[in-house]
Write a protein that holds these residues in place. Structure first.
Motif, PDB file in Angstrom:
ATOM      1  N   ASP A   1       5.259   6.027  -8.834  1.00 35.51           N
ATOM      2  CA  ASP A   1       3.839   5.690  -8.808  1.00 35.51           C
ATOM      3  C   ASP A   1       3.599   4.397  -8.029  1.00 35.51           C
ATOM      4  OD1 ASP A   1       3.168   7.915 -10.238  1.00 35.51           O
ATOM      5  OD2 ASP A   1       3.091   6.905 -12.178  1.00 35.51           O
ATOM      6  N   GLU A   2       4.517   3.427  -8.172  1.00 32.06           N
ATOM      7  CA  GLU A   2       4.379   2.178  -7.427  1.00 32.06           C
ATOM      8  C   GLU A   2       4.603   2.414  -5.939  1.00 32.06           C
ATOM      9  OE1 GLU A   2       6.280  -1.375  -8.779  1.00 32.06           O
ATOM     10  OE2 GLU A   2       6.167  -0.780 -10.884  1.00 32.06           O
ATOM     11  N   VAL A   3       5.537   3.275  -5.593  1.00 27.90           N
ATOM     12  CA  VAL A   3       5.770   3.605  -4.183  1.00 27.90           C
ATOM     13  C   VAL A   3       4.499   4.171  -3.570  1.00 27.90           C
ATOM     14  CG1 VAL A   3       7.010   5.145  -2.603  1.00 27.90           C
ATOM     15  CG2 VAL A   3       8.256   3.966  -4.420  1.00 27.90           C
ATOM     16  N   MET A   4       3.904   5.126  -4.256  1.00 27.51           N
ATOM     17  CA  MET A   4       2.693   5.754  -3.717  1.00 27.51           C
ATOM     18  C   MET A   4       1.542   4.752  -3.657  1.00 27.51           C
ATOM     19  SD  MET A   4       2.774   9.663  -5.215  1.00 27.51           S
ATOM     20  CE  MET A   4       2.610   9.190  -6.932  1.00 27.51           C
ATOM     21  N   ALA A   5       1.472   3.854  -4.635  1.00 24.75           N
ATOM     22  CA  ALA A   5       0.397   2.867  -4.639  1.00 24.75           C
ATOM     23  C   ALA A   5       0.517   1.926  -3.441  1.00 24.75           C
ATOM     24  CB  ALA A   5       0.414   2.077  -5.946  1.00 24.75           C
ATOM     25  N   VAL A   6       1.743   1.519  -3.110  1.00 23.57           N
ATOM     26  CA  VAL A   6       1.949   0.647  -1.955  1.00 23.57           C
ATOM     27  C   VAL A   6       1.505   1.351  -0.681  1.00 23.57           C
ATOM     28  CG1 VAL A   6       3.685  -0.509  -0.521  1.00 23.57           C
ATOM     29  CG2 VAL A   6       3.805  -0.697  -3.010  1.00 23.57           C
ATOM     30  N   VAL A   7       1.875   2.618  -0.535  1.00 23.40           N
ATOM     31  CA  VAL A   7       1.476   3.386   0.652  1.00 23.40           C
ATOM     32  C   VAL A   7      -0.040   3.543   0.683  1.00 23.40           C
ATOM     33  CG1 VAL A   7       1.627   5.627   1.799  1.00 23.40           C
ATOM     34  CG2 VAL A   7       3.684   4.583   0.795  1.00 23.40           C
ATOM     35  N   ARG A   8      -0.622   3.847  -0.465  1.00 25.73           N
ATOM     36  CA  ARG A   8      -2.071   4.053  -0.534  1.00 25.73           C
ATOM     37  C   ARG A   8      -2.835   2.783  -0.142  1.00 25.73           C
ATOM     38  NH1 ARG A   8      -2.372   5.201  -5.576  1.00 25.73           N
ATOM     39  NH2 ARG A   8      -3.028   3.160  -6.315  1.00 25.73           N
ATOM     40  N   ARG A   9      -2.349   1.628  -0.591  1.00 29.25           N
ATOM     41  CA  ARG A   9      -3.056   0.377  -0.318  1.00 29.25           C
ATOM     42  C   ARG A   9      -2.944  -0.067   1.147  1.00 29.25           C
ATOM     43  NH1 ARG A   9      -0.605  -1.386  -5.226  1.00 29.25           N
ATOM     44  NH2 ARG A   9       0.929  -2.560  -3.990  1.00 29.25           N
ATOM     45  N   ASN A  10      -1.863   0.324   1.824  1.00 30.72           N
ATOM     46  CA  ASN A  10      -1.559  -0.286   3.111  1.00 30.72           C
ATOM     47  C   ASN A  10      -1.587   0.637   4.322  1.00 30.72           C
ATOM     48  OD1 ASN A  10      -0.566  -3.172   2.299  1.00 30.72           O
ATOM     49  ND2 ASN A  10       0.449  -1.786   0.865  1.00 30.72           N
ATOM     50  N   ALA A  11      -1.260   1.904   4.136  1.00 36.31           N
ATOM     51  CA  ALA A  11      -0.990   2.756   5.301  1.00 36.31           C
ATOM     52  C   ALA A  11      -2.217   2.981   6.183  1.00 36.31           C
ATOM     53  CB  ALA A  11      -0.409   4.092   4.846  1.00 36.31           C
ATOM     54  N   ARG A  12      -3.391   3.163   5.590  1.00 37.55           N
ATOM     55  CA  ARG A  12      -4.584   3.398   6.429  1.00 37.55           C
ATOM     56  C   ARG A  12      -4.879   2.190   7.310  1.00 37.55           C
ATOM     57  NH1 ARG A  12      -9.921   5.146   3.681  1.00 37.55           N
ATOM     58  NH2 ARG A  12     -10.592   5.047   5.869  1.00 37.55           N
ATOM     59  N   GLY A  13      -4.803   1.010   6.716  1.00 36.43           N
ATOM     60  CA  GLY A  13      -5.088  -0.184   7.489  1.00 36.43           C
ATOM     61  C   GLY A  13      -4.091  -0.410   8.604  1.00 36.43           C
ATOM     62  N   LEU A  14      -2.845  -0.042   8.378  1.00 37.70           N
ATOM     63  CA  LEU A  14      -1.801  -0.251   9.380  1.00 37.70           C
ATOM     64  C   LEU A  14      -1.880   0.769  10.516  1.00 37.70           C
ATOM     65  CD1 LEU A  14       1.236  -1.091   7.075  1.00 37.70           C
ATOM     66  CD2 LEU A  14       0.109  -2.632   8.680  1.00 37.70           C
ATOM     67  N   THR A  15      -2.427   1.938  10.250  1.00 34.31           N
ATOM     68  CA  THR A  15      -2.417   3.013  11.251  1.00 34.31           C
ATOM     69  C   THR A  15      -3.788   3.306  11.850  1.00 34.31           C
ATOM     70  OG1 THR A  15      -2.736   4.700   9.545  1.00 34.31           O
ATOM     71  CG2 THR A  15      -0.459   4.125  10.120  1.00 34.31           C
ATOM     72  N   GLY A  16      -4.830   2.808  11.213  1.00 32.96           N
ATOM     73  CA  GLY A  16      -6.172   3.133  11.677  1.00 32.96           C
ATOM     74  C   GLY A  16      -6.587   4.542  11.346  1.00 32.96           C
ATOM     75  N   ALA A  17      -5.876   5.189  10.427  1.00 28.49           N
ATOM     76  CA  ALA A  17      -6.191   6.574  10.058  1.00 28.49           C
ATOM     77  C   ALA A  17      -7.414   6.627   9.161  1.00 28.49           C
ATOM     78  CB  ALA A  17      -5.000   7.215   9.360  1.00 28.49           C
ATOM     79  N   ASP A  18      -8.058   7.791   9.155  1.00 27.48           N
ATOM     80  CA  ASP A  18      -9.191   8.005   8.255  1.00 27.48           C
ATOM     81  C   ASP A  18      -8.736   8.515   6.887  1.00 27.48           C
ATOM     82  OD1 ASP A  18     -11.208   7.352  10.196  1.00 27.48           O
ATOM     83  OD2 ASP A  18     -10.731   9.273  11.167  1.00 27.48           O
ATOM     84  N   GLY A  19      -7.502   8.895   6.795  1.00 28.95           N
ATOM     85  CA  GLY A  19      -6.977   9.366   5.520  1.00 28.95           C
ATOM     86  C   GLY A  19      -5.461   9.309   5.496  1.00 28.95           C
ATOM     87  N   ILE A  20      -4.926   9.075   4.322  1.00 29.21           N
ATOM     88  CA  ILE A  20      -3.477   9.068   4.096  1.00 29.21           C
ATOM     89  C   ILE A  20      -3.202   9.890   2.853  1.00 29.21           C
ATOM     90  CG2 ILE A  20      -1.501   7.666   3.361  1.00 29.21           C
ATOM     91  CD1 ILE A  20      -1.990   7.255   6.246  1.00 29.21           C
ATOM     92  N   SER A  21      -2.181  10.719   2.888  1.00 32.11           N
ATOM     93  CA  SER A  21      -1.764  11.440   1.684  1.00 32.11           C
ATOM     94  C   SER A  21      -0.263  11.277   1.485  1.00 32.11           C
ATOM     95  CB  SER A  21      -2.127  12.931   1.772  1.00 32.11           C
ATOM     96  OG  SER A  21      -1.437  13.542   2.846  1.00 32.11           O
ATOM     97  N   PHE A  22       0.141  11.335   0.218  1.00 29.20           N
ATOM     98  CA  PHE A  22       1.559  11.254  -0.144  1.00 29.20           C
ATOM     99  C   PHE A  22       1.900  12.555  -0.845  1.00 29.20           C
ATOM    100  CE2 PHE A  22       5.526   9.994  -1.873  1.00 29.20           C
ATOM    101  CZ  PHE A  22       5.939   8.854  -1.185  1.00 29.20           C
ATOM    102  N   ILE A  23       2.813  13.305  -0.256  1.00 24.70           N
ATOM    103  CA  ILE A  23       3.134  14.654  -0.741  1.00 24.70           C
ATOM    104  C   ILE A  23       4.563  14.672  -1.257  1.00 24.70           C
ATOM    105  CG2 ILE A  23       3.226  17.094  -0.176  1.00 24.70           C
ATOM    106  CD1 ILE A  23       1.549  14.910   2.343  1.00 24.70           C
ATOM    107  N   LEU A  24       4.744  15.117  -2.483  1.00 26.08           N
ATOM    108  CA  LEU A  24       6.077  15.228  -3.078  1.00 26.08           C
ATOM    109  C   LEU A  24       6.592  16.654  -2.983  1.00 26.08           C
ATOM    110  CD1 LEU A  24       5.530  13.116  -6.325  1.00 26.08           C
ATOM    111  CD2 LEU A  24       6.810  12.419  -4.283  1.00 26.08           C
ATOM    112  N   ARG A  25       7.883  16.782  -2.747  1.00 22.17           N
ATOM    113  CA  ARG A  25       8.533  18.093  -2.788  1.00 22.17           C
ATOM    114  C   ARG A  25       8.823  18.408  -4.250  1.00 22.17           C
ATOM    115  NH1 ARG A  25      13.140  19.737   1.560  1.00 22.17           N
ATOM    116  NH2 ARG A  25      13.122  21.998   1.200  1.00 22.17           N
TER     117      ARG A  25
END
Length: 393
Positions: free
Chosen positions: A34-58
């Motif tokens: 959950d902490e891993v996904m939270a870090v990605v959620r908080r940061n990835a959009r700002g770092l990439t300029g994307a309009d959306g980010i998703s984290f998908i688990l197998r």
């Protein structure tokens, strides 16, 4: 857009770290998925300029869209077959997927994407050799991400992979330690049962005395006594090592241990050797392990000294006062109380109040006077423990 993304990739409040470095550090410190996904959620959009980010688990052959940060809802909480979504394709092939226009790629499940804002995407597997997840970045307009953005997503995915591997290792180690701890507890009780089963009159004596001891030790600490010796770790070790207090009885002949009556002087002297036999048995265990431990040290102290007396008239060493280890002084009260309220072939059981009076009468003679004062206050809990673990119960 390109300039702002480039700036985001390098800007940080710590001048020694880039934003990606900081994200990687945050992921390394994550303690759960959950902490891993939270870090990605908080940061990835700002770092990439994307309009959306998703984290998908197998997840058991399916793609579980576990988390997202987007300008509009995507698929958070939903699961799809691996072969019906682009995240599944990226994980199955271990490849980064870059799609400028979702309408022009046959791998896209168009029905699922049609209600969303997504027009372009990048899907990056987490752990390329054996993907366990994927990170998706989405844009609302037709878009070809710059090379530095794709590199950033790769690095985020690699850092997430390391974090998830570390978490799995820590969890595996934690489970192994818990299993080892349970095994140790089982061995302790098994060893204690060797003595208990040979003396069929004691039945639940082992369980009762370890609970008495803990109540007495906690009561002493709560009253400010022996604070330096009774921290939480020591209380736990006392409770776990207490069942070995009579382990030396394994070495006492059946003719004495099982005698249906009082012992004569020679037999009593032989019975008293169980304290030294217990010390020797645990010392041998220490030698086999190549060293001591806090648990074995306390177990050995309890086995060896729980029949010492405050006035020096006990056995096997005739120790007096504070020369008797605290563990032995605690067990002495627990052991005697239980003997008094338990029926034996050569005596009837005392009532709780009678047993309390006997222990109180030995204040400063058989028992540590400070511990007897504590015992007087916690004695009702001794009575409750005796009833809870009554023989035959």
């Amino acid at each position: 857009m390109k300039a702002s993304v480039s700036s985001a990739l390098t800007d940080t409040s710590d001048p020694t770290l880039s934003a990606l470095d900081q994200l990687s550090l945050d992921l390394a410190m994550a303690r759960g998925i959950d902490e891993v996904m939270a870090v990605v959620r908080r940061n990835a959009r700002g770092l990439t300029g994307a309009d959306g980010i998703s984290f998908i688990l197998r997840d058991n052959g399916r793609c579980y869209y576990a988390d997202e940060d987007a300008v509009a809802p995507l698929w958070k909480g939903q699961r799809f077959p691996m072969d019906s979504c682009i995240s599944g394709w990226a994980m199955q092939h271990g490849e980064v997927v870059v799609i400028e226009d979702i309408d022009e790629d046959d791998r896209i499940p168009h029905e699922a994407y049609r209600p969303t804002f997504v027009r372009s995407l990048v899907m990056v597997p987490v752990r390329q050799d054996d993907p366990v997840a994927a990170i998706g970045a989405y844009w609302a307009h037709r878009h070809r991400p710059a090379p530095e953005v794709i590199r950033a997503l790769r690095r985020i995915a690699n850092s997430a992979a390391v974090a998830m591997t570390n978490i799995a290792l820590v969890n595996s180690l934690s489970r192994a330690l818990e299993e080892a701890e349970r095994a140790k507890d089982a061995v302790i009780l098994a060893m204690a049962s060797l003595a208990e089963t040979r003396d069929n009159e004691t039945a639940n004596h082992v369980r009762r005395t370890q609970h008495y001891l803990r109540v007495l030790a906690e009561g002493a600490r709560d009253r400010g006594l022996f604070a330096g010796e009774l921290d939480d770790a020591t209380l736990d070790l006392l409770f776990k090592s207490a069942p070995l207090h009579d382990i030396g009885k394994v070495g006492i002949p059946d003719s004495i241990l099982l005698k249906p009556g009082r012992l004569d002087d020679d037999e009593r002297a032989m019975m008293q050797t169980h304290a030294e036999l217990g010390r020797v048995a645990i010392a041998n265990a220490e030698r086999h392990l190549g060293g001591s431990s806090s648990f074995l040290r306390l177990a050995k102290e309890i086995a060896h000294t729980h029949h010492e007396r405050w006035d020096g008239a006990g056995y096997p060493q005739g120790l007096a006062g504070r020369a008797i280890p605290l563990s032995g002084r605690l067990m002495a009260i627990a052991d005697v109380y239980d003997a008094l309220v338990t029926k034996r072939v050569y005596k009837e059981a005392m009532t709780h109040d009678e047993a309390v009076a006997v222990v109180m009468g030995e204040r400063g003679r058989q028992f540590d006077p400070e511990l007897v004062d504590v015992f007087r206050e916690v004695a009702p809990r001794f009575g409750e423990i005796h009833l809870r673990f009554a023989d035959g119960g």
